[in-house]
Design an enzyme around this catalytic site. Structure first.
Site, mmCIF file in Angstrom:
data_model
loop_
_atom_site.group_PDB
_atom_site.id
_atom_site.type_symbol
_atom_site.label_atom_id
_atom_site.label_comp_id
_atom_site.label_asym_id
_atom_site.label_seq_id
_atom_site.Cartn_x
_atom_site.Cartn_y
_atom_site.Cartn_z
ATOM 1 N N TYR A 1 42.241 40.851 45.721
ATOM 2 C CA TYR A 1 43.378 40.105 45.167
ATOM 3 C C TYR A 1 44.300 39.773 46.324
ATOM 4 O O TYR A 1 44.293 40.458 47.365
ATOM 5 C CB TYR A 1 44.135 40.947 44.138
ATOM 6 N N THR B 1 39.436 36.627 44.647
ATOM 7 C CA THR B 1 39.777 36.103 43.322
ATOM 8 C C THR B 1 40.942 35.140 43.455
ATOM 9 O O THR B 1 41.984 35.487 44.008
ATOM 10 C CB THR B 1 40.142 37.256 42.375
ATOM 11 N N GLY C 1 31.922 36.253 29.481
ATOM 12 C CA GLY C 1 31.305 36.138 28.174
ATOM 13 C C GLY C 1 29.852 36.568 28.073
ATOM 14 O O GLY C 1 29.282 36.586 26.985
ATOM 15 N N ILE C 2 29.225 36.927 29.194
ATOM 16 C CA ILE C 2 27.805 37.312 29.166
ATOM 17 C C ILE C 2 27.641 38.622 28.390
ATOM 18 O O ILE C 2 28.295 39.614 28.702
ATOM 19 C CB ILE C 2 27.270 37.489 30.605
ATOM 20 N N SER D 1 36.939 46.532 42.650
ATOM 21 C CA SER D 1 38.193 45.802 42.438
ATOM 22 C C SER D 1 39.256 46.257 43.429
ATOM 23 O O SER D 1 39.315 47.442 43.794
ATOM 24 C CB SER D 1 38.695 46.051 41.021
ATOM 25 N N GLY E 1 31.016 42.136 32.634
ATOM 26 C CA GLY E 1 32.197 42.970 32.708
ATOM 27 C C GLY E 1 32.388 43.906 31.538
ATOM 28 O O GLY E 1 31.818 45.002 31.507
ATOM 29 N N ARG E 2 33.137 43.442 30.543
ATOM 30 C CA ARG E 2 33.557 44.323 29.449
ATOM 31 C C ARG E 2 32.459 45.225 28.883
ATOM 32 O O ARG E 2 32.714 46.409 28.644
ATOM 33 C CB ARG E 2 34.160 43.494 28.323
ATOM 34 N N HIS F 1 37.995 34.277 34.069
ATOM 35 C CA HIS F 1 38.523 35.639 34.045
ATOM 36 C C HIS F 1 38.384 36.243 32.646
ATOM 37 O O HIS F 1 39.281 36.951 32.168
ATOM 38 C CB HIS F 1 39.999 35.639 34.506
ATOM 39 N N ARG G 1 48.848 38.652 28.341
ATOM 40 C CA ARG G 1 47.936 39.274 27.383
ATOM 41 C C ARG G 1 48.793 39.939 26.322
ATOM 42 O O ARG G 1 49.375 41.003 26.553
ATOM 43 C CB ARG G 1 47.038 40.244 28.119
ATOM 44 N N ASP H 1 30.492 33.875 35.380
ATOM 45 C CA ASP H 1 31.197 35.042 34.856
ATOM 46 C C ASP H 1 31.954 34.644 33.605
ATOM 47 O O ASP H 1 32.343 33.484 33.461
ATOM 48 C CB ASP H 1 32.182 35.512 35.939
ATOM 49 N N ARG I 1 41.213 35.775 30.242
ATOM 50 C CA ARG I 1 42.427 36.577 30.427
ATOM 51 C C ARG I 1 43.488 35.870 31.263
ATOM 52 O O ARG I 1 44.570 36.413 31.471
ATOM 53 C CB ARG I 1 42.061 37.904 31.099
#
Lengths: 361, 361, 361, 361
Positions: free
Chosen positions: D126, D152, D294-295, D105, D315-316, D261, D161, D292, D264
């Protein structure tokens, strides 16, 4: 006493160890497909007919030469002694009493011969790595009088059933894969079969046994081989894609079972009842189509038949009933529900059921 | 005081025995269809009109020669003395007061003559095994002044209502099937009718009585017979399939009632409101179409009419109101809701309601 | 401090009497339509654009000659002194500060002149039985400087809001329909207007007042009359059927508001957002289409505009904010959410928002 | 030990401060899109194939010149030292060990050079307001050996958020945007970067930093510029509209990442999996399409590939695993789930997965 098949699950809960309950009740992964089986069945609506002049519906049918008192067969299920000491024998006799076929599992906890002697049976074949053992089972089934050979094709590997993993589930010592004992050199090792496998990290003992004993790389050529090897009618269980159904028929199958293994194999797989229509469209004129996974009532049986199945297979509810010694009652209840649903839908016979209009809620 | 029909159910709960509450509230099987009736009605959305210049909507209509103050009839329901000692008499008088037809059940707990004397009524006919008794009832209804004969065709056998089975529900001694008394040789046995039946294994006493008294094998020929036997307008209740609606009309029916018996017969049956459209398409030009099962508010009445019904039948909410002696209030509330919904939808009369656009949420 | 408009509802709950909370929060009947408004909005999905080169989106627009800092107007809402002693004055000033129109309700608790003096306003007209009073209000609004006349057409009678009925809700003495005072002969009686009505059986005092003061039988001829009576741009609020939208335009309306009155009128009515598309298809080229009912966030504003609305009206959240003296903050938060949603969707201006693709979850 | 990726979230919950948990777990607005990502994935049903003769599925693939042991990349995620002192280094090494790309990142808490030295990496860019800093990063990434540049495009501004706002979330002092330090004149100020920003009213410190450091007005011309500035394969992340996908390809992108994202950014945005099909239809023949958001399982990977993705980003779940030092295990578990799902779906390789039929529950 139970008033609905669902009652047996709660009754059995009172008498079974948690790990056994979970072994029976669980699905793979996040159990999405297992839940989907019920949601999809519940959403199938029926449009009953009236004034059909039916006094007593004829619930009987004929599948692969077996006469069925109702369009139901007992699904093949492993290790029924987990539920009751008499296990397969008790359930098979109840099936015979109820006039429906009992399907002996490769992983039965009584030898297939003993079960087949107790009741008219079909034999369910898993694909074992040991070809000699596999061949032997195919022939033993025929010699024991089984009248159909049902090859399960959706277990190249066991689905990850997280309940079993979390419970580190292993078979108790007195429950073995009885069919795999006699013909091995080391009878004891084979007899202890699954129980010899201990739960490793992330793997239940049952899954470990499956991984070691089952051949994942089964192919259409193997199906051809077994077709030649046995003279029994061939049933292919675990079909969801109509292309596979077509190929099964072209390979000589006389029946296919539309099944997602009760939501215990590929989590995320389509609900069985949703896969039924396309399969019937593809091969319904050329072979018998059975429906498995999620059937819990006479209405469910009618739903499946209205969507093109010739009969259904019922699994878990009968194991719960087995645990409380109520399999005769359970099958009587189901028979009665089928009969009542047919009567209430104005169906004199199974052909009339096939003509019902269905919808989706 | 109740502000919505739903209030009566909770009020009645405070005064009724559990088994009676369950007898009224319950559906068959897993109650899927009963729940579906509500879910489907709730999902019907209405597109109201504005600036229609309506001061006071005309809620009146005419069905089978009866003038209706609102497009509602009281559904035939058995044994209303279970709810109140005056039972059918009280509810029928309230219906008369409200300007709507009361439908006397074959299984009324007061004799049909007494009810018909109290209020303008239609007679609902179950198909009894005893043809003499059946014939007698058909004629008694006409002689008593009933103006329509509603033949219920969705009860070849009673749906399995598990609440009743679990409660071993039986009628109290003082509640009898009053219409079945007089003409039998053994008046007492007949009078005690249902109560003489005790709950057997898996069967409520009410179901046992139905099984012994009702003829399951009713056919279109029987409908033809009854059509000839009576000069009253013929209504066929319990139609869900448009093919049956067509045949009913061809057999001489002047009205059909699209109904799944409030979710009390075939569990898994399509929601009544979902079956309505196809039936209206099939026979809407040739006969009156009524909608039964799940109506709970004036909005529901408007929903049904916007989808093609000429009127609806309301059942359970009136039994709850009967239990708390509030049937006049309940019918007044419903009338007011129909009126308000019509006004809010810009409908001067029922024809305007039929022209509303509907959607599905 | 609130981070989302939803926060104000819980904050207000801590300071308001239950009956006032319910008066604001409630819908009619079983509140099906009120819930549907949110469910339908939540199911509208947006497909954002990227790399649009937008530094700061232009949230401004123009509706009926009013310049809007964001595509939002404050919905007309009765009796705002229920929430705060300064009521309409406080909210109208906040709207002016935020650069959006405030719509004065016929039932405002401050005189329309006082509100219009405080902020640029539109006037919302209910159809009063007293034609002299009605005519007077139309002219007073113009004279007070209101720049649009919004005729509400979905309240021929007030929807039955059961919360109010159950609470026997009546206005406190110090909250009156201020616009209805001056021109009556009995100033006091008129001033006490609604509060003079007591809750009768099944009717809240507010509903009783509406029934006595409002004319239900308003028609398209009446709309023509008011069109001639006023030179202000005419907005018709409460349209859901595209046929009515077309007729409103043909009658001279310069804007229509697609609204189900926040779920407070016909329970069972279609969600406003679901009615929007057909109305836009019918009249979008010929008049301004606004969307009302259920808007709770900047994303909702973008949803409505992507589906064809020119702007939205926001109601309840601003009343909750009024109760906790946070209307400036609330409108600032909403403005910021609109701006952020536009930036995140790659929209430089409102025209770009209109070009977004939408879907349904 | 974890049996499913979901387990890590609960395990991490026990060791992380609430504000950090919320920073990772949260979505923007009312989190509608975040929830939608899961609901949409869960509703994708798979139709597995059988008898495919697969012994061990080949889970490997190749994306942008990187060989992947499974069709998965580690999604770019900011400030991984929030989860573990070794942060990015630990996760990147685990990715290397697992044979999949790690995406560094822009806001990594270790310098990109240090991470790229530890494992084969791609660099996520970014769009910084400071063009010199931006240019420098582009070149540093290439010099450090990163093999792809992922720009991105869905963060012109940070989505609101609310969890972070409510928690007044700010980075602890020892977690900095390490890549933004060296080249600034005031190293300390840059190093303290985000932590120097304090949470203002309605804005978390992280959002404040983003607002000051990121350029919102990025355009297709800027993408062209960066395409010329770097020789690395260009990946555009954050595409949902097929028109944007087409333009990205026309601008020289070799891959697009269909992403919202993780829910988000734009709350209300379409679920990533629902946006996938149209993007694949538009550009699937011309570039690589990644999925990308929710996987959470091997089944999800198969779902995405069956719908046309070449690979997915996760990710998470890996951040949760990082918090409990279980990233190797987590990636091993995911690899195994992908393998098992492929085996259970009868897929010998990823091309076979692409040929599976899907449906919607």
């Amino acid at each position: 006493m139970a008033e609905a098949l669902a009652d047996y699950e709660s009754q059995a809960a009172a008498v079974l160890p948690t790990a056994v309950r979970d072994f029976v009740a669980g699905g793979s992964g996040s159990e999405t497909t297992m839940r989907l089986n019920r949601a999809a069945l519940d959403s199938v609506t029926l449009v009953p007919r009236v004034l059909a002049g039916v006094d007593e519906p004829d619930t009987t049918g004929s599948v692969l030469g077996s006469e069925l008192a109702m369009p139901v067969a007992v699904a093949p299920m492993a290790y029924q002694r987990l539920l009751h000491p008499d296990g397969e024998l008790l359930l098979a006799r109840a099936a015979a009493e109820a006039g429906i076929p009992y399907v002996i599992s490769t992983l039965s906890s009584y030898p297939l011969e003993k079960i087949a002697a107790a009741a008219p049976s079909w034999f369910q074949q898993y694909w074992l790595r040991d070809r000699a053992l596999l061949t032997s089972l195919v022939h033993r089934a025929a010699e024991a009088g089984c009248t159909a050979l049902m090859v399960t094709v959706d277990v190249p590997v066991m689905g990850r059933r997280l309940r079993d993993v979390r419970n580190a589930f292993a078979l108790p010592e007195d429950v073995v894969a009885a069919n795999l004992v006699d013909i091995t050199t080391d009878a004891h090792a084979a007899a202890s079969g699954v129980s010899a496998h201990t739960a490793a990290a992330g793997v239940s003992a049952v899954a470990a046994h499956t991984a070691s004993a089952f051949e994942p790389a089964v192919s259409w050529r193997d199906l051809e081989w077994i077709r030649r090897e046995s003279e029994l009618p061939l049933v292919v269980k675990g079909i969801l894609d109509p292309r596979d159904a077509r190929r099964a028929v072209d390979t000589g199958a006389q029946a296919v079972v539309v099944s997602n293994h009760g939501g215990r194999q590929l989590d995320g797989a389509i609900a069985s009842i949703d896969a039924l229509g396309p399969v019937v469209d593809a091969v319904g004129n050329d072979c018998v189509v059975l429906l498995d996974s999620g059937i819990r009532s006479g209405t469910d049986v009618v739903r499946a038949l209205a969507l093109g199945a010739s009969a259904v297979m019922v699994g878990r509810p009968l194991l719960w009933a087995l645990a409380v010694e109520a399999v005769d009652e359970a099958l009587g209840l189901l028979r009665r529900e089928v009969r009542d649903a047919m009567l209430l839908a104005g169906c004199a016979d199974l052909a009339a059921v096939a003509g019902l209009t269905t919808g989706r809620a």
